[in-house]
Scaffold this motif. Sequence first.
Motif, short mmCIF file in Angstrom:
data_model
loop_
_atom_site.label_atom_id
_atom_site.label_comp_id
_atom_site.label_asym_id
_atom_site.label_seq_id
_atom_site.Cartn_x
_atom_site.Cartn_y
_atom_site.Cartn_z
N VAL A 43 2.31 4.58 -1.55
CA VAL A 43 1.86 3.25 -2.39
C VAL A 43 3.10 2.39 -2.34
N GLY A 44 2.64 1.11 -2.36
CA GLY A 44 3.39 0.05 -2.36
C GLY A 44 4.47 0.01 -3.68
N PRO A 45 5.59 -0.77 -3.73
CA PRO A 45 6.12 -0.97 -4.88
C PRO A 45 5.58 -1.61 -6.12
N GLY A 46 4.54 -2.38 -5.94
CA GLY A 46 4.16 -3.07 -6.93
C GLY A 46 4.86 -4.37 -7.27
N GLY A 47 5.19 -4.58 -8.47
CA GLY A 47 6.14 -5.78 -8.61
C GLY A 47 5.18 -7.33 -8.96
N LEU A 48 5.78 -8.19 -8.37
CA LEU A 48 5.20 -9.73 -8.64
C LEU A 48 4.21 -9.95 -7.35
N VAL A 49 3.00 -10.05 -7.71
CA VAL A 49 2.08 -10.18 -6.63
C VAL A 49 0.91 -11.25 -6.99
N ASP A 50 0.81 -12.33 -6.42
CA ASP A 50 0.17 -13.52 -6.66
C ASP A 50 0.50 -14.12 -7.95
N GLY A 51 1.88 -13.89 -8.57
CA GLY A 51 2.36 -14.43 -9.55
C GLY A 51 2.05 -13.79 -10.87
N LYS A 52 1.64 -12.40 -10.47
CA LYS A 52 1.20 -11.54 -11.71
C LYS A 52 1.91 -10.33 -11.62
N GLU A 53 2.57 -9.68 -12.68
CA GLU A 53 3.22 -8.40 -12.44
C GLU A 53 2.14 -7.22 -12.21
N VAL A 54 2.50 -6.49 -11.22
CA VAL A 54 1.45 -5.25 -10.90
C VAL A 54 2.38 -3.98 -11.07
N LYS A 55 1.73 -3.15 -11.79
CA LYS A 55 2.33 -1.72 -12.18
C LYS A 55 1.34 -0.88 -11.22
N MET A 56 2.00 -0.07 -10.25
CA MET A 56 1.11 0.82 -9.46
C MET A 56 0.81 2.19 -10.47
#
Length: 94
Positions: A43-56
């Motif tokens: 699983v990737g770390p998530g974080g800031l993706v395309d300007g949005k915060e992503v929580k895995m």
Amino acid sequence: MKLMPLGDRVIIKMMEAEEKTKGGLILTGSAKEKPEVAEVIEVGPGGLVDGKEVKMTVKKGQKVITSKYSGTEVKVDGEEYTIVRQGDILAVVE
């Protein structure tokens, strides 16, 4: 070689398709449906993706259902994996 996904990506390994029907008929290779259930490998770390915060929300080892033809298929050390975005995962199988 080890794969580590970036951002909101998840590495999955598709489960084997059923070889028999419920009635006991053995299916040939062309009659088997493409499996949709997979095991989460990394699983990737998530974080800031395309300007949005992503929580895995998925975890390594979980079984998941993905969109039928989503992701990018890769072959590493003779094993086939699929890299998908977390958004392509439809459900977790318990």
